[in-house]
Design a protein around this motif. Structure first.
Motif, short mmCIF file in Angstrom:
data_model
loop_
_atom_site.label_atom_id
_atom_site.label_comp_id
_atom_site.label_asym_id
_atom_site.label_seq_id
_atom_site.Cartn_x
_atom_site.Cartn_y
_atom_site.Cartn_z
N SER A 152 -4.60 43.46 4.80
CA SER A 152 -4.76 43.71 3.37
C SER A 152 -4.43 45.14 3.07
O SER A 152 -4.75 46.05 3.82
CB SER A 152 -6.20 43.39 2.96
N HIS B 152 -15.21 47.63 0.48
CA HIS B 152 -14.06 46.76 0.21
C HIS B 152 -13.30 46.48 1.52
O HIS B 152 -13.06 45.31 1.87
CB HIS B 152 -13.14 47.45 -0.80
N GLU B 153 -12.95 47.52 2.22
CA GLU B 153 -12.22 47.33 3.48
C GLU B 153 -13.12 46.71 4.54
O GLU B 153 -12.63 45.97 5.42
CB GLU B 153 -11.65 48.66 3.97
N HIS C 219 -12.85 42.95 4.20
CA HIS C 219 -11.63 42.43 4.84
C HIS C 219 -11.78 42.41 6.36
O HIS C 219 -11.44 41.41 7.02
CB HIS C 219 -10.44 43.32 4.47
N ALA D 158 -8.25 37.72 2.36
CA ALA D 158 -7.78 38.49 1.21
C ALA D 158 -8.86 38.61 0.14
O ALA D 158 -8.90 39.61 -0.59
CB ALA D 158 -6.52 37.86 0.64
N ARG E 246 -12.83 41.94 -2.55
CA ARG E 246 -13.36 41.67 -3.90
C ARG E 246 -14.79 41.15 -3.81
O ARG E 246 -15.68 41.58 -4.53
CB ARG E 246 -12.43 40.68 -4.58
N ALA F 185 -8.71 45.14 -6.35
CA ALA F 185 -8.34 43.93 -5.62
C ALA F 185 -7.09 43.28 -6.19
O ALA F 185 -6.82 42.10 -5.89
CB ALA F 185 -9.50 42.94 -5.64
N ASN G 157 -3.87 43.64 -5.59
CA ASN G 157 -2.91 43.20 -4.57
C ASN G 157 -3.46 42.06 -3.73
O ASN G 157 -2.73 41.17 -3.33
CB ASN G 157 -2.53 44.38 -3.68
N ASP G 158 -4.78 42.08 -3.46
CA ASP G 158 -5.40 40.98 -2.70
C ASP G 158 -5.24 39.66 -3.44
O ASP G 158 -4.90 38.63 -2.84
CB ASP G 158 -6.89 41.28 -2.47
N GLN H 41 -1.59 38.47 -3.31
CA GLN H 41 -1.25 37.90 -2.00
C GLN H 41 -1.87 36.52 -1.84
O GLN H 41 -1.19 35.57 -1.40
CB GLN H 41 -1.77 38.83 -0.90
#
Length: 665
Positions: free
Chosen positions: A16, A469-470, A473, A523, A527, A541, A543-544, A547
């Motif tokens: 991500s 957030h990371e 993921h 992904a 979020r 989020a 781009n997440d 994707q």
């Protein structure tokens, strides 16, 4: 039915991109071209005519000689005897010591002989060199007096006369050459622009290309035929007239064709598809005819057309009909390919990364008989390519090419060459004398994820939100059973992202439904983690979601992974230049089917979001430990994340004696 099987679906990104600085999507990974430059002259000793006639430097020699003839005499030393002033000269006359006197009426200079022998000279006086009283004195003393007019410089006079003539002649010659050049450009506009490579100046060989043994074998058959045609004629074998190299950008299609120039030992003509196109209708067709005539004059030859899709697109395609110049060029190419036999020893090679837009007449047997797929390299091939590009560089002892090959899934040969070069640049910036493993790691991060943005300063609140957030993921990438293994996670801004979670894609050729579901769930992790911890959402989020939605849409519409939709596939709207009319490229299904597709896509995304919520809620303590580690260290690797999740499960009272216990079954 297409001549080539459809390529496998592209794998979802390895990790991500995390939180965008403005909800921005991930930056595209640059795909540098492998622009190999052949050794030696680019024309390879082609048919360049030697220029004859008077050399240009000859005019400068003539001009130099004329200038020397004018200036050098003025610097020659004069040998006119003793120099006297005018007063001394008159005193010598009064004393009777002067025998002769020659007065130059132009310069006033007086030369002559003493009565006792010897020469003298003086500058003279007055306009004539002598006053009237002094002239009377010389005659009275019996001096042999003469007046000589100034001598003219014949070369200077001739130059003054001929200079206008030279200027007129030079202007006429310039006008004639200008007109001839313009006429020659017009007359040669239909000539082929192909570069000719000869056997004495090969560019490269198959030894310079790592891997791709199957591709080399197919091309080697053509090379052997051109070298030893009798061997094939004995058993009645017919070598294909044309070979089409198909593959993604950067895989080395053009490099393979240049290797043929070094292996075949025959004439090699290289031209790009855009070289045939001009603003004048009919020029492209004329250049095609000239190209084949040039190949026939060589006897046995290979014609290579790079980027053939620029002239080989489907005829009559696109908005407003066809393109007259492109279609005439394609028609001439088809006619020329039908006009020679394989026995003539001419083989056509072409390269493209867009075979779907080529005209069917170009791909039929008898023209491009064989299509050779040049795919992305496998692990062993990537290892060999990395070794080829590293052989002229000073490598450290800790660099393991096998490990780097496994960590570069999806990279083409051009990408690998750029990776090695980037590693060398990183080593230089670091002040190292050799390229080490850490340089490859940093170079890979820069190529795949983007450059680190040290100028970005995040507030404590932003940094904490990015860490969770990371962390979401990373946790899902670790506990989900069907996804790609987690490599590392960082909250250092790279490219357009404020943080990155990176998974290493495994070597796959097909992908299961479960794999895509786990990828969508991962992904959604960033979020959902923010929602679980902070109770609100932000734009990080974007781009997440992009994707995840793209994967879900293809699962439902193209890959038949929805039970309600069933085994049906609908591709997206194709652009008009692919051969469809603007009016006929609309939707292929009804409104009810469109509603069903939207419902299934939404359901798939919602289910995976709820799944991510359940997993993160269960592993809340592990999520907190990952976020704390990121805030402290900024970057942590996959094994560290797994240990933190295991520690969180133990603190929560769950059994997690081994790392396998954290996997969600």
């Amino acid at each position: 039915m297409s001549n080539l099987p459809p390529p496998p679906p592209p794998p979802p990104p390895g990790g991500s991109r995390g939180r965008g600085s403005r909800g921005a999507g991930k930056p595209d990974r640059p795909a540098p071209r492998n622009d190999f430059k052949p050794k030696g002259n680019a024309d390879g000793g082609g048919s360049g005519e030697a220029k004859s006639g008077f050399p240009k430097w000859g005019f400068w020699i003539i001009a130099g000689v004329a200038l020397a003839a004018l200036l050098i005499p003025s610097f020659w030393p004069s040998n006119d005897g003793e120099s006297l002033t005018y007063t001394e000269f008159i005193n010598q006359v009064e004393a009777g010591n002067i025998e002769t006197a020659d007065v130059n009426t132009g310069s006033g200079k007086i030369t002559g002989e003493f009565a006792a022998g010897g020469d003298y000279n003086t500058s003279g006086g007055g306009d004539r060199g002598l006053s009237e009283a002094d002239e009377a004195l010389l005659r009275e003393r019996g001096v042999d007096l003469e007046f000589t007019p100034p001598s003219n410089n014949w070369l200077l006079g001739l130059l003054g006369f001929m200079l206008p003539v030279f200027l007129i002649i030079g202007f006429l010659v310039w006008m004639q050459r200008r007109a001839a050049g313009q006429m020659g450009g017009v007359m040669s506009i239909g000539k082929s622009k192909a570069k000719a490579y000869t056997t004495d100046k090969p560019s490269t060989t198959f030894a310079d290309i790592a891997g791709y043994e199957g591709v080399k074998q197919e091309i080697t058959e053509v090379v052997d035929f051109l070298r030893m045609p009798e061997r094939f004629k004995e058993i009645g074998a017919r070598v294909p007239k044309g070979m089409l190299l198909v593959g993604p950008p950067g895989t080395g299609k053009t490099l393979f064709a240049r290797a043929v120039a070094g292996e075949a030992g025959v004439g090699f003509l290289s031209v790009t598809g855009s070289d045939f196109m001009e603003m004048f209708v009919g020029v492209g067709a004329s250049r095609v005819r000239d190209l084949f005539q040039q190949a026939r004059r060589m006897g046995r030859a290979i014609i290579f057309i790079d980027e053939i899709d620029s002239i080989g697109r489907k005829r009559g395609a696109g908005l407003g009909g066809g393109h007259d110049e492109r279609e005439q060029t394609l028609n001439q190419l088809l006619a020329e390919m039908d006009g020679f036999e394989a026995s003539e020893g001419i083989v056509i090679m072409a390269a493209t990364n867009r075979p779907d837009i080529l005209d069917p007449a170009l791909l039929r047997p008898g023209r491009f008989d064989r299509q050779i797929v040049v795919p992305l390299p496998e692990s062993d091939e990537r290892k060999a390519i990395l070794k080829v590009h590293s052989r002229d560089k000073r490598m450290g002892a800790d660099v393991d090419m096998e490990t780097m090959a496994k960590a570069t899934v999806g990279m083409a040969g051009a990408d690998l060459a750029n990776l090695v070069n980037e590693a060398a640049l990183v080593a230089v910036r670091r002040g190292s004398q050799e390229i080490e493993r850490i340089d490859f790691e940093n170079a890979r991060d820069r190529v795949v994820l983007g450059a680190q943005r040290e100028s970005v300063i995040m507030s404590a609140e932003e940094k904490r939100a990015t860490a969770y957030h990371e962390g979401g993921h990373a946790l899902l990438a670790t506990v989900l059973p069907n996804g790609d293994p987690l490599h590392k996670v960082t909250i250092l801004p790279r490219g357009m992202a404020l943080g990155v979670t990176w998974s290493l894609p495994q070597e796959r050729h097909t992908y299961s439904k479960e794999y895509f579901e786990d990828t969508i769930c991962k992904a959604m992790g960033g979020r959902v983690a923010e929602k679980v911890v902070f109770g609100h959402l932000n734009s990080g989020a974007a781009n997440d979601l992009e994707q995840a939605t793209g994967i879900a849409r293809r699962m439902v519409r193209e890959w038949g992974m929805s039970d309600r939709v069933g085994p049906q596939a609908w591709s997206g709207q194709q652009a008009t230049f692919l051969g469809d009319d603007l009016m006929s490229s609309g939707r292929e299904y009804s409104d009810d089917t469109a509603k069903l597709l939207d419902e299934e896509i939404s359901k798939l995304l919602t289910n995976q979001e709820q799944r991510a919520h359940d997993i993160l809620t269960r592993h809340r303590r592990g999520l907190e430990l990952i976020a704390e580690a990121l805030l402290e260290h900024e970057t942590i690797d996959g094994p560290t994340v797994a240990n933190l999740i295991q520690q969180g499960m133990i603190e929560s009272g769950e059994s997690a004696s081994t790392l396998d216990d954290i996997i969600v079954r």
